[in-house]
Design an enzyme around this catalytic site. Structure first.
Site, PDB file in Angstrom:
ATOM      1  N   LEU A 121       1.580   4.848  -4.665  1.00 24.85           N
ATOM      2  CA  LEU A 121       1.704   3.647  -3.847  1.00 24.85           C
ATOM      3  C   LEU A 121       0.346   3.374  -3.221  1.00 24.85           C
ATOM      4  O   LEU A 121      -0.371   4.310  -2.840  1.00 24.85           O
ATOM      5  CB  LEU A 121       2.738   3.840  -2.730  1.00 24.85           C
ATOM      6  CG  LEU A 121       4.223   3.881  -3.104  1.00 24.85           C
ATOM      7  CD1 LEU A 121       5.065   4.052  -1.851  1.00 24.85           C
ATOM      8  CD2 LEU A 121       4.648   2.634  -3.860  1.00 24.85           C
ATOM      9  N   ASP A 122      -0.014   2.097  -3.077  1.00 31.31           N
ATOM     10  CA  ASP A 122      -1.232   1.749  -2.353  1.00 31.31           C
ATOM     11  C   ASP A 122      -1.202   2.377  -0.969  1.00 31.31           C
ATOM     12  O   ASP A 122      -0.125   2.550  -0.373  1.00 31.31           O
ATOM     13  CB  ASP A 122      -1.345   0.229  -2.190  1.00 31.31           C
ATOM     14  CG  ASP A 122      -1.717  -0.482  -3.479  1.00 31.31           C
ATOM     15  OD1 ASP A 122      -2.101   0.210  -4.435  1.00 31.31           O
ATOM     16  OD2 ASP A 122      -1.604  -1.715  -3.522  1.00 31.31           O
ATOM     17  N   ARG A 123      -2.365   2.653  -0.429  1.00 34.01           N
ATOM     18  CA  ARG A 123      -2.468   3.256   0.902  1.00 34.01           C
ATOM     19  C   ARG A 123      -1.768   2.408   1.956  1.00 34.01           C
ATOM     20  O   ARG A 123      -1.177   2.932   2.902  1.00 34.01           O
ATOM     21  CB  ARG A 123      -3.952   3.442   1.270  1.00 34.01           C
ATOM     22  CG  ARG A 123      -4.186   4.214   2.557  1.00 34.01           C
ATOM     23  CD  ARG A 123      -5.659   4.388   2.827  1.00 34.01           C
ATOM     24  NE  ARG A 123      -6.294   3.134   3.213  1.00 34.01           N
ATOM     25  CZ  ARG A 123      -6.404   2.718   4.476  1.00 34.01           C
ATOM     26  NH1 ARG A 123      -5.936   3.446   5.469  1.00 34.01           N
ATOM     27  NH2 ARG A 123      -6.996   1.567   4.753  1.00 34.01           N
TER      28      ARG A 123
END
Length: 289
Positions: A121-123
């Site tokens: 997942l993106d940060r």
């Protein structure tokens, strides 16, 4: 150590390679520099062409990310671990994010040295994230993801456009070039597909997003392209400068649910995030000022 190397000692090689004599000697004196067999390197350890030597770099200074990584499912029989990721916490070590990542944090908290992510997942994105707790379980789950077997649903807050006909499926070609912050739509064969549905109108409105592919920043690009950029997005449609320690404006995007057939048991899995929209800043979040 290169086979054709001619340094008198291992320390001479490391100093020449790193250009950090002070750092190399500090680690040698602390017993932190090791040969491939685990033997500590000393001041007089002879250079060994073709052998391995391990020197661990200092960790970068990181902004501490508040917020709990809560466990949604742990199956010790299959080695599957599913967690609810908070915003601003990277999935795994990369660049300036090392300790403040899901993988490193949970390896320490749960004593799981072989923990590894099944996907990312993106940060800035919150929600459901799959990992495996042991090396032997990793391949079946990663192969399941690569084959398109992990079905993901997201929810987001974004502006309401009454003139936008929904649901709509966006298909285009997304490319993210190294060194550039934004992914871009380029001509060519589509490699990204997302379905966008309106769940609740309002200011902002709530949307359900169902990606059929997993390109970098895909949902963020697609909503910005529809004229409804996700609330709190610092990259789309335009880049907004945010200080590294400013955790006050979370991206309003949650990986709400995943469904898949477990490759090890054959059973159906459905796992849902407990995180609510709007995503609130973590307690103790810095303002960047």
């Amino acid at each position: 150590m290169p086979v054709d190397g001619s340094w008198p000692t291992v320390v001479d090689f490391l100093v020449a390679t790193t250009a950090d004599a002070q750092g190399v000697w500090r680690r040698v004196r602390a017993g932190e520099v090791l040969l491939g067999d685990g033997t500590p390197v000393g001041a007089g350890t002879t250079y060994q062409p073709g052998a391995a030597v391990y020197l661990y770099r200092d960790l970068p200074r990181e902004v501490e990310v508040p917020g709990e990584v809560s466990v949604l499912l742990r199956d010790d029989d299959t080695g599957l671990l599913v967690v609810d990721k908070p915003p601003f916490l990277a999935t795994m070590p990369r660049g300036s994010h090392v300790v403040q990542t899901v993988v490193v944090r949970l390896r320490r908290e749960l004593d799981l040295p072989e923990l590894a992510p099944v996907h990312r997942l993106d940060r800035l994105t919150s929600g459901v994230l799959l990992l495996t707790t042991r090396r032997g379980s990793r391949a079946p789950y990663q192969q399941m993801v690569q084959a398109g077997g992990l079905r993901k649903t997201y929810e987001a807050l974004a502006p309401f456009r009454p003139d936008l006909p929904l649901p709509v499926t966006v298909r285009d070609r997304l490319v993210k070039h190294r060194g550039q912050l934004q992914a871009r739509v380029e001509p060519g064969e589509p490699n990204a597909e997302s379905t966008v549905e309106l769940l609740e109108p309002g200011d902002p409105a709530r949307y359900r997003l169902t990606p059929a592919t997993g390109q970098t920043h895909q949902l963020r690009v697609h909503l910005a392209g529809l004229g409804i950029p996700i609330v709190g997005d610092p990259l789309y449609p335009t880049v907004r400068q945010v200080e590294p320690d400013d955790l006050t404006t979370p991206l309003q995007l949650v990986a709400r649910e995943v469904t898949f057939t477990d490759p090890l048991t054959g059973g159906a899995r459905r796992i849902t995030s407990r995180r609510a929209l709007p995503v609130v800043p973590p307690a103790g979040a810095g303002s960047g000022r």
